[in-house]
Design an enzyme around this catalytic site. Structure first.
Site, mmCIF file in Angstrom:
data_model
loop_
_atom_site.group_PDB
_atom_site.id
_atom_site.type_symbol
_atom_site.label_atom_id
_atom_site.label_comp_id
_atom_site.label_asym_id
_atom_site.label_seq_id
_atom_site.Cartn_x
_atom_site.Cartn_y
_atom_site.Cartn_z
ATOM 1 N N THR A 60 0.743 -1.271 -0.133
ATOM 2 C CA THR A 60 -0.079 0.195 -0.069
ATOM 3 C C THR A 60 0.908 1.373 -0.145
ATOM 4 O OG1 THR A 60 -1.496 -1.226 1.361
ATOM 5 C CG2 THR A 60 -1.898 1.030 1.137
ATOM 6 N N ARG A 109 -2.499 4.905 7.172
ATOM 7 C CA ARG A 109 -2.664 3.624 7.761
ATOM 8 C C ARG A 109 -2.563 3.703 9.264
ATOM 9 N NH1 ARG A 109 -0.466 -2.109 5.788
ATOM 10 N NH2 ARG A 109 -1.971 -1.568 4.056
ATOM 11 N N HIS A 137 -10.027 -1.435 4.591
ATOM 12 C CA HIS A 137 -9.192 -1.218 3.544
ATOM 13 C C HIS A 137 -9.695 -1.031 2.056
ATOM 14 C CE1 HIS A 137 -5.154 -1.016 1.807
ATOM 15 N NE2 HIS A 137 -4.570 -2.283 2.250
HETATM 16 N N1 CP Z 1 -2.281 -5.791 0.901
HETATM 17 C C1 CP Z 1 -1.604 -4.918 1.726
HETATM 18 O O1 CP Z 1 -2.273 -4.008 2.161
HETATM 19 O O2 CP Z 1 -0.221 -5.013 2.108
HETATM 20 P P1 CP Z 1 0.578 -4.141 2.824
HETATM 21 O O3 CP Z 1 0.319 -4.375 4.420
HETATM 22 O O4 CP Z 1 1.961 -4.761 2.432
HETATM 23 O O5 CP Z 1 0.267 -2.768 2.466
#
Ligand code: CP
Length: 311
Positions: A60, A109, A137
């Site tokens: 992300t 995040r 998400h």
């Molecule tokens: N799919 C996803 O959100 O991966 P990351 O946690 O690496 O961002």
């Protein structure tokens, strides 16, 4: 088409309509063509993105940075807040007020459900939810649905089976809710009994009059699935005892996928930690590395473009 994303937050999929999602898909397709022809353009020149990641991320974080750069924009990359004044006790509210002065969009995040919605109340620029705890998400759900649409040419009428630790998995929360805007889907959820589908997601699906079924054992329904969505056990959101109980409950291997339809697909938004055996990776139905990850770039380019540019 009227761009209803312009200047708006993207905190949840609950607000999204079918025309809006189709607009994201269409812009993402444009971005795919752009990246594969010229690699980049300058349409977001002069715009700045602040990536405020209070939790680890590979995809992300990096895909948003790549997306902004490919569209000519700049970025403030905070991959973890350990070197910011958050460690001195600065509140989320104050932090987003400050970064609103430096950037035109915040991508955040955070481990706490609801924290990105709170941030959006205090920010004076649009805020995009890059994952808030076990809640949502939204950009991942748009990537996953774009991937399904691209492969099948439609989302309606498919049977989508999500398996694993759905009790703590924000991408499937968002995807399950987002899928309610598409007609005539069959939704199935299979979880170990300790980590069932969260009540708010179940209630949301019920409110939207979506037919769905929940299972602990998915062996019998696997041959009927068009999409198998596999998830990781979210160790970071559970006790060590619960992790020991549920980790390894479902492992997708070659023998299992041999029972799947020839034209089905296997999705995983990654990272995976053993829940899909590596022997599955080279099967043409396993599209997590071959398509889903790359679509993350196109969809996030589309989202930034739609939020930051009116046309
Ligand atoms: N799919 C996803 O959100 O991966 P990351 O946690 O690496 O961002």
């Amino acid at each position: 088409m009227n761009n209803s994303f312009f200047g708006k937050d993207l905190v949840t999929v609950e607000d999204l309509t079918l025309p809006q999602v189709e607009n994201v898909f269409s812009r993402a397709h444009e971005m795919e063509l752009l990246v594969n022809s010229r690699g980049s353009d300058r349409r977001l020149e002069g715009k700045m993105l602040a990536a405020l990641f209070y939790e680890p991320s590979s995809r992300t974080f990096s895909s948003f940075i790549s997306a902004m750069q490919r569209l000519g924009g700049g970025f403030i990359p905070l991959a973890g807040m350990a070197n910011t004044s958050v460690v001195k006790g600065e509140t989320l509210e104050d932090t987003v007020r400050v970064f609103s002065s430096y950037a035109d969009i915040l991508v955040m995040r955070h481990p706490d459900p609801g924290s990105v919605e709170l941030a959006a109340e205090f920010a004076s620029v649009p805020v995009v939810n890059a994952g808030d705890g076990i809640n949502e998400h939204p950009t991942q759900a748009l990537i996953d649905s774009f991937t399904i649409k691209n492969i099948f040419g439609k989302i309606a009428d498919l049977h989508i089976l999500m398996i694993g630790d759905l009790g703590h998995y924000r991408p499937t929360n968002s995807l399950a809710k987002l899928l309610t805007i598409f007609p005539n889907l069959t939704l199935s959820f299979a979880t170990p009994k300790q980590v069932p589908l969260p009540d708010p997601v179940r209630q949301y699906l019920t409110t939207k009059k979506i037919k769905f079924k929940e299972y602990n054992d998915f062996t019998d329904i696997l041959p009927t699935a068009d999409v198998l969505y596999v998830t990781r056990v979210k160790k970071e959101y559970m006790s060590p005892e619960l992790y020991r109980e549920v980790q390894g409950s479902y492992i997708i291997n070659r023998e299992m996928i041999n029972k799947m339809k020839k034209d089905s697909i296997i999705l995983h938004c990654l990272p995976r930690v053993g829940e899909i055996a590596t022997e599955v990776d080279n099967d043409s139905r396993a599209v997590y590395f071959s398509k889903q990850v790359r679509n993350g770039l196109y969809v996030r380019m589309a989202i930034l473009d739609l939020i930051l540019r009116k046309e």
